[in-house]
Structure formats: structure tokens, C-alpha cells
Scaffold this motif. Structure first.
Motif, PDB file in Angstrom:
ATOM      1  N   TYR A 490      30.514  44.071  44.742  1.00 22.30           N
ATOM      2  CA  TYR A 490      30.172  45.039  43.701  1.00 22.30           C
ATOM      3  C   TYR A 490      31.123  44.955  42.502  1.00 22.30           C
ATOM      4  CZ  TYR A 490      27.193  47.251  47.263  1.00 22.30           C
ATOM      5  OH  TYR A 490      26.244  47.512  48.209  1.00 22.30           O
ATOM      6  N   PRO A 491      32.430  44.768  42.728  1.00 24.22           N
ATOM      7  CA  PRO A 491      33.340  44.737  41.572  1.00 24.22           C
ATOM      8  C   PRO A 491      33.016  43.643  40.560  1.00 24.22           C
ATOM      9  CG  PRO A 491      34.583  45.086  43.584  1.00 24.22           C
ATOM     10  CD  PRO A 491      33.187  44.747  44.008  1.00 24.22           C
ATOM     11  N   ALA A 492      32.442  42.527  41.021  1.00 22.76           N
ATOM     12  CA  ALA A 492      32.132  41.430  40.100  1.00 22.76           C
ATOM     13  C   ALA A 492      31.164  41.877  39.021  1.00 22.76           C
ATOM     14  CB  ALA A 492      31.564  40.253  40.884  1.00 22.76           C
ATOM     15  N   GLU A 496      31.773  43.324  34.049  1.00 25.72           N
ATOM     16  CA  GLU A 496      31.118  43.210  32.752  1.00 25.72           C
ATOM     17  C   GLU A 496      31.527  44.351  31.830  1.00 25.72           C
ATOM     18  OE1 GLU A 496      26.914  43.036  33.316  1.00 25.72           O
ATOM     19  OE2 GLU A 496      27.007  41.368  34.738  1.00 25.72           O
ATOM     20  N   TYR A 497      31.962  45.465  32.416  1.00 25.73           N
ATOM     21  CA  TYR A 497      32.317  46.651  31.638  1.00 25.73           C
ATOM     22  C   TYR A 497      33.827  46.841  31.520  1.00 25.73           C
ATOM     23  CZ  TYR A 497      27.457  47.664  32.896  1.00 25.73           C
ATOM     24  OH  TYR A 497      26.098  47.589  33.087  1.00 25.73           O
ATOM     25  N   THR A 498      34.551  46.606  32.615  1.00 25.68           N
ATOM     26  CA  THR A 498      35.987  46.852  32.630  1.00 25.68           C
ATOM     27  C   THR A 498      36.613  46.110  33.802  1.00 25.68           C
ATOM     28  OG1 THR A 498      37.702  48.544  32.820  1.00 25.68           O
ATOM     29  CG2 THR A 498      35.658  48.943  34.006  1.00 25.68           C
ATOM     30  N   ASP A 499      37.908  45.811  33.688  1.00 29.25           N
ATOM     31  CA  ASP A 499      38.616  45.155  34.798  1.00 29.25           C
ATOM     32  C   ASP A 499      39.463  46.149  35.577  1.00 29.25           C
ATOM     33  OD1 ASP A 499      40.558  45.699  32.975  1.00 29.25           O
ATOM     34  OD2 ASP A 499      41.329  43.650  32.822  1.00 29.25           O
ATOM     35  N   GLU A 516      35.101  62.379  54.920  1.00 28.53           N
ATOM     36  CA  GLU A 516      36.375  61.681  54.786  1.00 28.53           C
ATOM     37  C   GLU A 516      36.279  60.745  53.591  1.00 28.53           C
ATOM     38  OE1 GLU A 516      37.466  58.790  57.674  1.00 28.53           O
ATOM     39  OE2 GLU A 516      35.379  58.264  58.148  1.00 28.53           O
ATOM     40  N   CYS A 517      37.417  60.431  53.023  1.00 27.70           N
ATOM     41  CA  CYS A 517      37.434  59.645  51.788  1.00 27.70           C
ATOM     42  C   CYS A 517      38.547  58.600  51.849  1.00 27.70           C
ATOM     43  CB  CYS A 517      37.650  60.575  50.591  1.00 27.70           C
ATOM     44  SG  CYS A 517      37.893  59.734  49.021  1.00 27.70           S
ATOM     45  N   ARG A 518      38.255  57.418  51.346  1.00 33.03           N
ATOM     46  CA  ARG A 518      39.252  56.383  51.130  1.00 33.03           C
ATOM     47  C   ARG A 518      39.150  55.938  49.676  1.00 33.03           C
ATOM     48  NH1 ARG A 518      40.646  58.268  55.002  1.00 33.03           N
ATOM     49  NH2 ARG A 518      41.003  57.404  57.083  1.00 33.03           N
ATOM     50  N   ILE A 519      40.283  55.811  49.009  1.00 32.59           N
ATOM     51  CA  ILE A 519      40.313  55.390  47.603  1.00 32.59           C
ATOM     52  C   ILE A 519      41.257  54.202  47.479  1.00 32.59           C
ATOM     53  CG2 ILE A 519      40.859  56.044  45.225  1.00 32.59           C
ATOM     54  CD1 ILE A 519      40.293  58.941  45.992  1.00 32.59           C
ATOM     55  N   GLU A 520      40.783  53.174  46.817  1.00 33.71           N
ATOM     56  CA  GLU A 520      41.597  51.975  46.637  1.00 33.71           C
ATOM     57  C   GLU A 520      41.496  51.528  45.180  1.00 33.71           C
ATOM     58  OE1 GLU A 520      41.352  47.378  48.155  1.00 33.71           O
ATOM     59  OE2 GLU A 520      41.210  48.963  49.694  1.00 33.71           O
ATOM     60  N   ARG A 521      42.641  51.322  44.558  1.00 36.50           N
ATOM     61  CA  ARG A 521      42.644  50.823  43.180  1.00 36.50           C
ATOM     62  C   ARG A 521      42.430  49.312  43.219  1.00 36.50           C
ATOM     63  NH1 ARG A 521      43.750  53.616  38.884  1.00 36.50           N
ATOM     64  NH2 ARG A 521      44.630  55.289  40.169  1.00 36.50           N
ATOM     65  N   TYR A 522      41.556  48.835  42.365  1.00 35.74           N
ATOM     66  CA  TYR A 522      41.151  47.427  42.427  1.00 35.74           C
ATOM     67  C   TYR A 522      41.242  46.833  41.028  1.00 35.74           C
ATOM     68  CZ  TYR A 522      38.360  43.405  44.071  1.00 35.74           C
ATOM     69  OH  TYR A 522      37.921  42.148  44.441  1.00 35.74           O
ATOM     70  N   MET A 523      42.074  45.840  40.867  1.00 34.31           N
ATOM     71  CA  MET A 523      42.243  45.181  39.572  1.00 34.31           C
ATOM     72  C   MET A 523      41.626  43.799  39.648  1.00 34.31           C
ATOM     73  SD  MET A 523      43.761  47.453  37.752  1.00 34.31           S
ATOM     74  CE  MET A 523      44.232  46.497  36.319  1.00 34.31           C
ATOM     75  N   LEU A 524      40.782  43.474  38.684  1.00 32.59           N
ATOM     76  CA  LEU A 524      40.113  42.174  38.660  1.00 32.59           C
ATOM     77  C   LEU A 524      40.969  41.147  37.916  1.00 32.59           C
ATOM     78  CD1 LEU A 524      36.519  43.434  37.850  1.00 32.59           C
ATOM     79  CD2 LEU A 524      37.289  42.449  40.011  1.00 32.59           C
TER      80      LEU A 524
END
Length: 524
Positions: A490-492, A496-499, A516-524
Motif C-alpha cells: 500500500y505505501p508504494a 505518489e502523494y507523499t513520502d 486495539e491499535c498499532r501505529i508505525e511510522r513509515y518513511m519511503l
């Protein structure tokens, strides 16, 4: 120059001296109806969508008491073959009904209309005597017989009386009879080369038939070949933003979204012009005068109306049958009637192909959420109020707070949605993240990588925030949701909009009745 007849072109001249978007193509459509069976036209649209401007334009074009050639020489209509044929060719009667409903509040209003118009028309035709028993139509018949001149009649805000007087009042009965006397008799065809009425609501129905079934009607539901004249098109707004050096994306967020007939992207004209002049997008539509009525309609809660409004606020679409509405704001008998009147008022847009209504833009969404607040729907109001905190918790990476806020949103809406799959969870989250629409464009089921991300929030232009990908699970776990986001790439697509993006996995445990929630910061 008269008060109601031969009023000249000053109104349209003022428009041409201001910022004017060329809608003169409307004149060609009306010209094609002159002295035909389609010669009586009723065009209805919501407030602030240029009804009065169109009426002033037609008045300037047809009015024989002035020379309007230079006002139209550089406009689209000047290229039309009918331009010369009808330019300044008729004595035009221009009647603004709001001018009377603000002055007269009792059953005498029609007598005042008749007497003032007769007096003004007599001043224009002094050789045609008045008689004691004259009503307006009788006097017009005599003028027509004496001069062989046909009139063009323009009525702006034709339904102002209908909105101000009770349906069963003498004033309303007199008004319907007056309209029929003027326009349904054989004399009307002789006297009037054409009639053009504007208003918010189409002509009232009696049982299944319009009170003036000889009128061709164009409305927010059925605009016919006048759709492009019901607002600003995307190309027109882009031209304006280039001229004013304004951010088109911001205008699009606030004021686009109306689908009117075949025109799929129409903007609110008044709000666009206000934003351009003030260099700031805001809710310029709040003072349209219909807000109290909207709140009252929502309170009725016909047939699960509350559930549908919540779904609309989440970005959904709702099926609506527009054919049963009697075109009377005081006769609301079902949820379909409520949605139909909200379409006519401009609070909802209508997709005629799918027969669905939806909230068109951010400006209207804000007004509807305010109406919901004033309607006493406390659970929904609380969910909307907490929405800002949920977004901030997400951006902060506070997994426990996000799960807690979603628990609250779920509890508020368990009576609204059958909470038994990922789709119903997505509906609740769309409401829970309602505040995010201020800075984000929300996509449901966005095609991304090797599948469809459940909810994706793309930051709007000039918003320095990460994109958010929400993957939802029901009776599974949040870590699996994060893994799916990565596995299906999905990140790929979001790149197109932001990295800069956040991956958010949310799971609902049916047995524990907790999220429950999991959050992960993802840098392209």
C-alpha cells in the motif's frame, strides 16, 4: 424607467462591472422557447447559485427600453444565431416576489401585487385606459390587443410566498389562482412571448401533477440542458484562480462536489467569489436562511433518517426517491422527502444515474454537522467533538488513546450500524476521523499496490502532516493489519502523494468488545 416594467439593464451592467463568469448561453436556451409550447420556463436552484443574476441578465437582454448590445457583445450569446432576433425586443415585466413578502404579511399581498403592477404598466402604456374591475391579466390583455405587443415576464423567487405563508392560508390559495390566471389560460399564450421564473423549489404538486403543468421545469434534481448554468464549472473556477493567484485545491475542497445533471463537478458560485475577494476559504454559505429548517427536518428522524445522516457525514451515499416530494417545505412525510428538500436547498448533491444523495463539500459538511448538533443528537455530537482528539492521538502515535477514542465512537454508534465486519468498522472510523477532513482527503477502499486499503487519509496541499493508511480487522489482531499494509505494498501507491506516512492497524475483538491499535511510522 418603471419599477416593474421597462426597468432597463442597470442590474446586469453592475454585474459586468464586477467579476462576471459568462453564463449568457442560458439566453440561447430561453430564446429557443420564445412563442413555442415550451415558452414558459421555471428554473429552480438553491440559494447563492446565481438565480437573481440570471434573471437580471435576461431582463437586460430582452428589455426594449434600453440598448444592451455592448453588454453582450463579448459574451457567448453574441455568437448565437438568435442573438439579434430577440435583443431588446420586448416590454419586460420584472417581479421580485421577495420585495412583496418583506412588505406585506397578510392575505392582502396579491391585491398589492396586482395594483402596483397595473399602475406601473399603465404608466408605460398611458393610452390604454384602466378600468375599475381590472386585475393584472385583464389589463395586460387590453394592452396586448391595443398595441399588438407581447410581453416577456420574469418572476424572481417565485416561491417566496410559498415559503412565508401557511399552505392552507388564503394568501397561498390566492397565489396559486393568480399564477393559473396569469399563465394557464389561453390568454397567457397571446400576451406573453415567454415567461421565466426562478425559485428554490419547483412548482408545487397537487397529488401527482404540477400546479402549472404548462411550465418546463429545470431543478437541482432535473436540470435538463441547463445544468452548466447552475453553478461554476471546474474550468471556470480554474480560470478564476489563475487570475486571482489563488489555490485551486483549497477552493475545490470547500466548494466543489455538486453533481447537477450531466455536470459532475459544480462549485457554489457565491462562496467561490467570496473566497477569492477575501483571499480566504470559509463557510460563506451559513447565512442562506435555511439552517433552522434543516435542523428541524433532521429532528424528525423518519424511517431511520438519523442513521442515514450519520452515514452521509462519514462520506457515504444514500439512495433517495425524489419523485414523491410535493415541492412544499411544509409537507414532509418521509425520509425521502427530507433528502429531496435538502437537495433543492443545496445541502446535498444528487447523482441522478445512481439515484443517490451525498454531502458535496467541506462547507456543506460543516453546516450539516452544525445542524446535527442543534438537533439534539448528543451521541453523534460527542463523536464529532472527539474527532479532533483522535486525529491528534494518531499523529502522536498514542496507540492506547486511539483505541480508547474508537471504543467511544463504536459505543455511540452501535444502534446505527450492524457492527459485524470490517466495512461497518470503516463506517464508524469515517465518522471518528471526521475532523481529519479539514486537512486530509479521505479515501475509502483506495486502490493501492496489490489490493485496496480500507481508509487512506492524504494530506491536502500545503498541509505538513503525514499520510495515514488505516487497515481494519474484525476478530483478528492489529499486528496482522500492519503486516497486510506492507505485504500488499500500500505505501508504494501513497508515495505518489507523499513520502511521509503512518501505518495504522485497528482490530475489533468481538469477545472483549474492545479495539486495539498499532501505529508505525513509515518513511519511503
Amino acid at each position: 424607467m418603471g419599477t416593474y416594467i421597462n426597468t432597463g439593464n442597470i442590474g446586469f451592467r453592475r454585474a459586468r462591472n464586477s467579476e462576471y463568469v459568462d453564463k449568457s448561453g442560458l439566453i440561447a436556451v430561453v430564446n429557443s422557447t420564445i412563442n413555442t409550447e415550451r415558452g414558459f420556463t421555471c428554473v429552480t436552484r438553491c440559494r447563492r447559485f446565481g438565480k437573481s443574476m440570471a434573471a437580471k441578465m435576461l431582463n437586460a437582454y430582452y428589455d426594449q427600453s434600453c440598448d444592451s448590445r455592448e453588454l453582450f457583445a463579448d459574451l457567448e450569446i453574441a455568437k448565437d444565431p438568435s442573438f439579434e432576433e430577440y435583443l431588446n425586443k420586448f416590454p419586460v415585466i420584472f417581479l421580485d416576489m421577495t420585495a412583496f413578502v418583506t412588505r406585506f404579511h397578510d392575505d392582502s399581498i396579491l391585491k398589492h401585487i396586482d395594483s402596483e403592477l397595473i399602475e406601473d404598466i399603465h404608466a408605460a402604456f398611458p393610452d390604454v385606459p384602466m378600468q375599475l374591475d381590472d386585475d393584472l391579466m385583464k389589463y395586460l390583455i387590453r394592452v396586448n390587443a391595443a398595441t399588438q405587443q407581447q410581453f416577456f415576464f420574469i418572476i424572481d423567487e417565485w416561491d417566496a410566498i410559498c415559503r412565508e405563508f401557511a399552505p392552507a392560508s388564503s394568501a397561498m390559495n390566492d397565489y396559486v389562482n393568480w399564477l393559473r390566471r396569469m399563465f394557464k389560460s389561453t390568454d397567457g399564450v397571446k400576451v406573453f412571448a415567454g415567461v421565466y421564473m426562478t425559485g428554490i423549489l419547483p412548482v408545487k404538486k397537487y397529488k401527482t401533477e404540477s400546479a402549472l403543468n404548462n411550465f418546463t421545469e429545470y431543478s437541482m434534481v432535473n436540470p435538463g440542458d441547463m445544468a452548466s448554468f447552475f453553478g461554476f464549472t471546474k474550468s471556470e473556477v480554474k480560470a478564476l484562480t489563475n487570475k486571482y493567484e489563488f489555490d485551486f485545491d483549497e477552493l475545490e475542497k470547500w466548494y466543489d462536489g455538486y453533481q447537477i445533471g450531466g455536470e459532475c463537478s459544480m462549485f457554489n458560485p457565491n462562496s467561490v467569489m467570496q473566497a477569492l475577494r477575501k483571499k480566504w476559504c470559509s463557510n460563506y454559505w451559513a447565512a442562506t436562511g435555511a439552517y433552522d429548517a434543516v435542523a428541524n427536518y433532521i429532528r424528525m428522524n423518519f424511517d431511520g433518517l438519523k442513521d442515514d445522516v450519520v452515514y452521509l457525514l462519514s462520506g457515504g451515499r444514500v439512495k433517495v426517491n425524489t419523485t414523491k416530494f410535493q415541492n412544499d417545505m411544509s409537507i414532509i412525510q418521509s425520509r425521502d422527502d427530507v433528502f429531496t428538500v435538502l437537495i433543492h436547498l443545496g445541502y446535498l448533491s444528487y447523482d441522478r444515474n445512481r439515484r443517490e444523495c451525498y454531502i458535496p463539500n467541506w462547507e456543506v459538511a460543516g453546516e450539516l454537522s452544525n445542524a446535527v448538533e442543534d438537533s439534539g443528537w448528543e451521541p453523534v455530537v460527542k463523536a464529532l467533538e472527539k474527532s479532533e482528539y483522535l486525529l491528534q492521538a494518531t499523529l502522536d502515535g498514542d496507540e492506547e488513546a486511539v483505541a480508547r477514542y474508537i471504543d467511544v465512537a463504536h459505543d455511540e454508534h452501535t444502534s446505527i450500524l450492524s457492527y459485524n465486519d470490517e466495512n461497518s468498522l470503516a463506517c464508524v472510523l469515517s465518522i471518528a476521523y471526521y475532523y481529519a477532513k479539514n486537512d486530509y482527503i479521505m479515501h475509502r477502499e483506495l486502490a493501492s499496490g496489490k489490493g485496496f486499503a480500507d481508509i487512506v487519509l492524504i494530506p491536502r496541499k500545503n498541509v505538513d502532516s503525514p499520510a495515514i493508511v488505516l487497515e481494519l480487522k474484525y476478530n483478528n489482531d492489529a499486528d496482522t493489519a500492519i503486516s497486510q499494509i506492507k505485504r500488499k505494498q500500500y505505501p508504494a501507491k501513497i508515495a505518489e502523494y507523499t513520502d511521509n506516512l503512518l501505518l495504522v492497524g485497528i482490530n475489533y475483538d468481538k469477545q472483549q468488545k474492545k479495539h486495539e491499535c498499532r501505529i508505525e511510522r513509515y518513511m519511503l
